[in-house]
Design a protein around this motif. Structure first.
Motif, PDB file in Angstrom:
ATOM      1  N   SER A 174       3.580 -16.684 -13.036  1.00 33.12           N
ATOM      2  CA  SER A 174       3.571 -16.660 -11.571  1.00 33.12           C
ATOM      3  C   SER A 174       2.150 -16.618 -11.042  1.00 33.12           C
ATOM      4  N   LEU A 175       1.317 -15.794 -11.669  1.00 31.47           N
ATOM      5  CA  LEU A 175      -0.072 -15.649 -11.228  1.00 31.47           C
ATOM      6  C   LEU A 175      -0.835 -16.963 -11.368  1.00 31.47           C
ATOM      7  N   ILE A 176      -0.699 -17.595 -12.523  1.00 29.31           N
ATOM      8  CA  ILE A 176      -1.393 -18.865 -12.752  1.00 29.31           C
ATOM      9  C   ILE A 176      -0.853 -19.956 -11.834  1.00 29.31           C
ATOM     10  N   GLY A 177       0.466 -19.968 -11.629  1.00 33.75           N
ATOM     11  CA  GLY A 177       1.052 -20.973 -10.755  1.00 33.75           C
ATOM     12  C   GLY A 177       0.553 -20.865  -9.323  1.00 33.75           C
ATOM     13  N   ILE A 178       0.513 -19.653  -8.778  1.00 34.58           N
ATOM     14  CA  ILE A 178       0.006 -19.443  -7.425  1.00 34.58           C
ATOM     15  C   ILE A 178      -1.467 -19.835  -7.345  1.00 34.58           C
ATOM     16  N   THR A 179      -2.243 -19.455  -8.355  1.00 39.34           N
ATOM     17  CA  THR A 179      -3.674 -19.778  -8.363  1.00 39.34           C
ATOM     18  C   THR A 179      -3.905 -21.284  -8.323  1.00 39.34           C
ATOM     19  N   LEU A 180      -3.218 -22.018  -9.192  1.00 36.67           N
ATOM     20  CA  LEU A 180      -3.405 -23.465  -9.244  1.00 36.67           C
ATOM     21  C   LEU A 180      -2.898 -24.151  -7.985  1.00 36.67           C
ATOM     22  N   ALA A 181      -1.794 -23.670  -7.429  1.00 34.48           N
ATOM     23  CA  ALA A 181      -1.254 -24.291  -6.221  1.00 34.48           C
ATOM     24  C   ALA A 181      -2.194 -24.096  -5.032  1.00 34.48           C
ATOM     25  N   VAL A 182      -2.721 -22.887  -4.866  1.00 34.57           N
ATOM     26  CA  VAL A 182      -3.658 -22.630  -3.769  1.00 34.57           C
ATOM     27  C   VAL A 182      -4.946 -23.422  -3.981  1.00 34.57           C
ATOM     28  N   PHE A 183      -5.401 -23.480  -5.224  1.00 38.32           N
ATOM     29  CA  PHE A 183      -6.601 -24.272  -5.534  1.00 38.32           C
ATOM     30  C   PHE A 183      -6.388 -25.743  -5.173  1.00 38.32           C
ATOM     31  N   ALA A 184      -5.245 -26.299  -5.554  1.00 38.33           N
ATOM     32  CA  ALA A 184      -4.961 -27.707  -5.250  1.00 38.33           C
ATOM     33  C   ALA A 184      -4.904 -27.935  -3.748  1.00 38.33           C
ATOM     34  N   LEU A 185      -4.319 -26.995  -3.010  1.00 42.21           N
ATOM     35  CA  LEU A 185      -4.215 -27.146  -1.559  1.00 42.21           C
ATOM     36  C   LEU A 185      -5.589 -27.102  -0.907  1.00 42.21           C
ATOM     37  N   ILE A 186      -6.418 -26.127  -1.287  1.00 42.57           N
ATOM     38  CA  ILE A 186      -7.750 -26.011  -0.688  1.00 42.57           C
ATOM     39  C   ILE A 186      -8.622 -27.204  -1.083  1.00 42.57           C
ATOM     40  N   ALA A 187      -8.559 -27.626  -2.348  1.00 43.01           N
ATOM     41  CA  ALA A 187      -9.367 -28.766  -2.793  1.00 43.01           C
ATOM     42  C   ALA A 187      -8.972 -30.036  -2.052  1.00 43.01           C
ATOM     43  N   THR A 188      -7.663 -30.250  -1.862  1.00 37.73           N
ATOM     44  CA  THR A 188      -7.207 -31.439  -1.146  1.00 37.73           C
ATOM     45  C   THR A 188      -7.644 -31.413   0.310  1.00 37.73           C
TER      46      THR A 188
END
Length: 431
Positions: free
Chosen positions: A35-49
């Motif tokens: 869950s922690l890694i999933g949230i981290t990667l999803a937020v990272f992808a959103l901010i990067a995009t």
């Protein structure tokens, strides 16, 4: 005896102990990490995009405004003294003076424009010639930039000195460097009793610029205004008037006063008219990407539900004991709410950190990707600009943070309520 305040220290202590599951309960720990890694990667992808989207739009608009007019004023077609239909502006200096007096106008300059063929040592290419005075050319920030250009504009516009400025793309296609002499061929040349003959003139390249836009650099040539008038048979006239405004984003509000000052029988064309469809396509793409990545964040947040359900199932005996010693349903709900929301908070902070680092160091990251891929990852002839830009806007970061935390908090409530409503008798029946 008063009950403890909500989210008191012992509730945080219990939640923290549950998150640090023992080896025998490794399934809970694994789900927490997922869950922690999933949230981290999803937020990272959103901010990067969002950062790349903002950077691409800002770079695209900046290259437009830095190398082109914010408003272009044309004359409507009329019949000249010779009986021919013309759109030439003969009172261009007076018109420019009137337009400069409009509040919000920074500069107004006459321009002669035409399409010609450029040739050098057997190489030929179609180019667009902009006839402009030296002072007006130096006022274009993307053209008169010493950091991205070669040569000098000192000889540009000097009488009896045929010096021109060309884009880096034109120079590359023709194989030209500063000091070379190129030939410009116009089909609309000298008028003779036998008809119009092509005009062929030689000009020395004194300046090579890079506007940051592929389509500009590969087609544009600047020629002194007086020379362009002669070359294009426009003596005493200009083809259009280029206007630079103080607030280009608000150009629609000033185009009316500009046309009023320019006089009757004039029409205007703004930079938004020229690029509006592309900007609207970018806005639509931004909204679609935000929705898609929001779904990605939701999917990552749903992992918190899975982890909490497993945690509640494994801690059923503990919940029963805590209820029998006096803990209320609200306390149990807050304990498991802390377990889930803490995962969301830590994952969101990690995603924000990665997103900020990506936007800050996008150039070396992109260079590394381009190196690994063997080059050619970014084609400027397709995308218009030369590099992948990123612009970190804190409004975008806050949108990602609010979305991630909001979803994490909401999905945590349901398994936490299930734990709070667990019957202690049923939980301890078989213990």
């Amino acid at each position: 005896m008063s009950s403890p305040a909500p989210f008191s220290r012992f509730e945080w202590m219990i939640a923290w102990r549950y998150l640090r599951a023992r080896r025998a309960e490794g399934g809970v720990s694994v789900m927490t990490w997922i869950s922690l890694i999933g949230i981290t990667l999803a937020v990272f992808a959103l901010i990067a995009t969002l950062a790349v989207r903002a950077g691409f739009r800002a770079e695209f608009v900046d290259t437009i405004l830095g190398a082109n007019a914010h408003v272009t004023v044309y004359s409507v077609p009329y019949t000249s003294e010779t009986g021919a239909t013309s759109r030439a502006i003969t009172d261009y200096d007076a018109m420019a003076e009137r337009v400069r007096a409009v509040p919000g106008v920074v500069r107004a300059a006459p321009l002669v424009k035409g399409q010609v063929m450029a040739s050098f040592q057997g190489e030929t290419r179609g180019v667009q010639v902009f006839g402009m005075r030296a002072d007006d050319l130096r006022a274009l920030p993307r053209i008169a930039d010493p950091e991205t250009s070669l040569g000098s504009l000192d000889g540009y516009g000097v009488e009896n000195n045929p010096v021109i400025a060309i884009g880096t793309g034109v120079a590359r296609e023709l194989g030209v460097v500063v000091g070379d002499t190129i030939r410009l061929i116009s089909p609309d040349g000298a008028r003779t009793p036998f008809g119009t003959t092509p005009r062929v003139s030689n000009y020395m390249v004194g300046y090579i610029f890079s506007a940051g836009r592929y389509d500009v650099d590969v087609t544009r040539v600047y020629m002194p205004f007086a020379e362009a008038q002669v070359y294009f048979n426009s003596e005493g006239a200009a083809t259009e008037l280029e206007v630079i405004t103080e607030h280009p984003e608000e150009v629609d509000e000033i185009v009316g006063p500009i046309l009023t000052a320019a006089g009757e029988r004039t029409i205007g064309w703004t930079w938004k008219n020229a690029s509006g469809s592309f900007l609207r396509a970018l806005d639509i793409e931004d909204n679609v990407m935000f929705v898609i990545l929001s779904v990605l964040v939701l999917i990552a947040a749903m992992n918190i539900v899975s982890g909490l359900i497993m945690l509640v199932k494994n801690k059923g005996r503990d919940i029963g004991i805590l209820r029998t010693i006096g803990l209320t349903e609200g306390t149990i709900l807050r304990v498991f709410f802390i377990c889930g929301s803490l995962t969301g908070v830590i994952g969101t902070l990690g995603g924000v950190a990665l997103g900020v680092l990506f936007a800050t160091y996008i150039d070396p990251i992109f260079s590394f990707v381009n190196y690994v891929a063997g080059g050619g990852v970014w084609d400027p002839s397709i995308r218009g600009i030369y590099a992948l830009p990123a612009k970190l806007q804190w409004g975008d970061v806050m949108s990602a943070v609010i979305l991630s935390l909001g979803l994490s908090f909401v999905v945590t409530i349901f398994p936490a309520r299930r734990a709070a409503r667990m019957n202690p008798v049923e939980a301890l029946r078989y213990e």
